[in-house]
Design a protein around this motif. Structure first.
Motif: not given
Length: 208
Positions: A4, A6, A9, A29
């Motif tokens: 979750d 960003a 990621r 997410s």
């Protein structure tokens, strides 16, 4: 890739694509998004899952994912990395556990292992595995195939289908592996095999 944050990621995506240039990376997410992706992409091979998703209890999320996509190699990438949590993840069907706190170079090495289909576990977990008292067994090719499938967290039914064996035969191979590794369950087998370096094909002998 399920996280979750960003920013994390984005960094992990760049790392993965630097290791495997042709990798298709799908992002989610939330667990609901991850399950939807797994449903739409039955050929999904690896799922990198953060345990601490907002509004989700990590082990429940991992368990739900494995129920929906039992053949996916689930790799937990988490800030929490105590031995109890790691063993619990392996019990639920995780293939590997990669702490987020690792230095970038170590994280890259761990991801290379994961993308090569090998199990990665933190060194402190392996140090307490008791494998120092276990001699590395020489496995047959088929035993090695079954061991690698166990490492991916595959259920017996999936192993049987993948290897073209009956479930009864797979259970016999698993029992033989437990005896060879001097362990009592799948999680202990994965940890011990990792500590002994048995994921390489070089560790397999000939025959069935």
């Amino acid at each position: 890739m399920v996280d979750d944050h960003a920013l994390f990621r984005a960094g992990l995506r760049l790392l993965l694509q630097s290791i495997q240039h042709n990798a298709e990376v799908l992002e989610a997410s939330t667990l609901a998004e991850a399950i939807a992706l797994a449903t739409r992409h039955p050929d999904l091979s690896v799922c990198l899952l953060d345990l601490n998703l907002e509004g989700e209890y990590g082990l429940d999320g991992l368990s739900r994912l494995k129920q929906i996509a039992p053949d996916v190699a689930a790799v937990v990438v988490s800030a929490a990395h105590d031995p109890v949590t790691i063993h619990a993840c392996l019990d639920v069907g995780a293939m590997s556990f990669v702490p987020k706190s690792m230095p970038p170079a170590t994280l890259a090495l761990a991801m290379k292992e994961v993308l090569a289909g090998n199990v990665y576990l933190p060194p402190d977990v392996l140090a307490h595995s008791g494998s120092s008292e276990t001699a590395a067994p020489v496995l047959t090719r088929r035993q090695h195939d079954v061991l690698r499938a166990l490492g991916r967290g595959l259920p017996t039914k999936s192993i049987a289908r993948e290897l073209g064996l009956s479930e009864h035969t797979v259970k016999e191979y698993i029992s033989a592996l437990f005896c060879a590794l001097k362990v009592n369950n799948r999680t202990e087998a994965v940890v011990t095999a990792t500590a002994l370096g048995l994921w390489s094909a070089r560790s397999a002998g000939r025959g069935q």
